[in-house]
Design a protein around this motif. Structure first.
Motif, short mmCIF file in Angstrom:
data_model
loop_
_atom_site.label_atom_id
_atom_site.label_comp_id
_atom_site.label_asym_id
_atom_site.label_seq_id
_atom_site.Cartn_x
_atom_site.Cartn_y
_atom_site.Cartn_z
N ASN A 13 6.51 -15.94 33.82
CA ASN A 13 5.30 -16.31 34.57
C ASN A 13 4.13 -16.56 33.63
O ASN A 13 3.35 -17.50 33.84
N SER A 63 -2.09 -29.35 43.15
CA SER A 63 -0.79 -28.71 43.37
C SER A 63 -0.49 -27.71 42.26
O SER A 63 0.00 -26.60 42.53
N TYR A 66 -2.65 -24.58 42.68
CA TYR A 66 -2.09 -23.73 43.74
C TYR A 66 -0.91 -22.93 43.21
O TYR A 66 -0.80 -21.72 43.45
N GLU A 67 -0.03 -23.59 42.49
CA GLU A 67 1.14 -22.92 41.91
C GLU A 67 0.72 -21.83 40.93
O GLU A 67 1.29 -20.74 40.91
N ARG A 69 -2.15 -20.16 40.92
CA ARG A 69 -2.73 -19.04 41.68
C ARG A 69 -1.63 -18.17 42.28
O ARG A 69 -1.73 -16.95 42.30
N THR A 70 -0.56 -18.82 42.75
CA THR A 70 0.56 -18.09 43.33
C THR A 70 1.24 -17.23 42.26
O THR A 70 1.61 -16.09 42.52
N LEU A 71 1.41 -17.79 41.06
CA LEU A 71 2.04 -17.02 39.98
C LEU A 71 1.17 -15.86 39.53
O LEU A 71 1.69 -14.79 39.18
N LYS A 72 -0.14 -16.02 39.54
CA LYS A 72 -1.04 -14.93 39.13
C LYS A 72 -0.96 -13.75 40.09
O LYS A 72 -1.14 -12.62 39.69
N LYS A 73 -0.67 -14.02 41.36
CA LYS A 73 -0.61 -12.94 42.35
C LYS A 73 0.64 -12.09 42.22
O LYS A 73 0.69 -10.98 42.69
N LYS A 74 1.67 -12.63 41.56
CA LYS A 74 2.94 -11.88 41.43
C LYS A 74 2.83 -10.76 40.44
O LYS A 74 2.15 -10.67 39.56
#
Length: 74
Positions: A13, A63, A66-67, A69-74
């Protein structure tokens, strides 16, 4: 064993985020380069091409953001 898998996912990630930042920066450079080229050779065709390229690159950037930001939340 689970810990190793988790650490590999975390490293992957981080690599994805770094690559995403570089891609976003390169997209911005390409937009600026196209803008300069259009200003130097001002024709209606170049303006329309610039508009299309900016739309496509903006969509890709959004896009990718967004991807990321999604990876940072994991």
């Amino acid at each position: 064993m689970r810990r190793d898998a988790h650490e590999r996912d975390h490293q992957l990630n981080r690599g994805r985020l770094a690559l995403g930042r570089h891609i976003l920066a390169s997209l911005e450079v390409l937009i600026v380069a196209d803008l300069i080229r259009t200003v130097l050779h001002l024709t209606l065709a170049n303006i329309m091409l610039l508009g299309g390229l900016v739309l496509i690159r903006s969509f890709i950037s959004l896009s990718l953001e967004y991807e990321m930001r999604t990876l940072k939340k994991k």
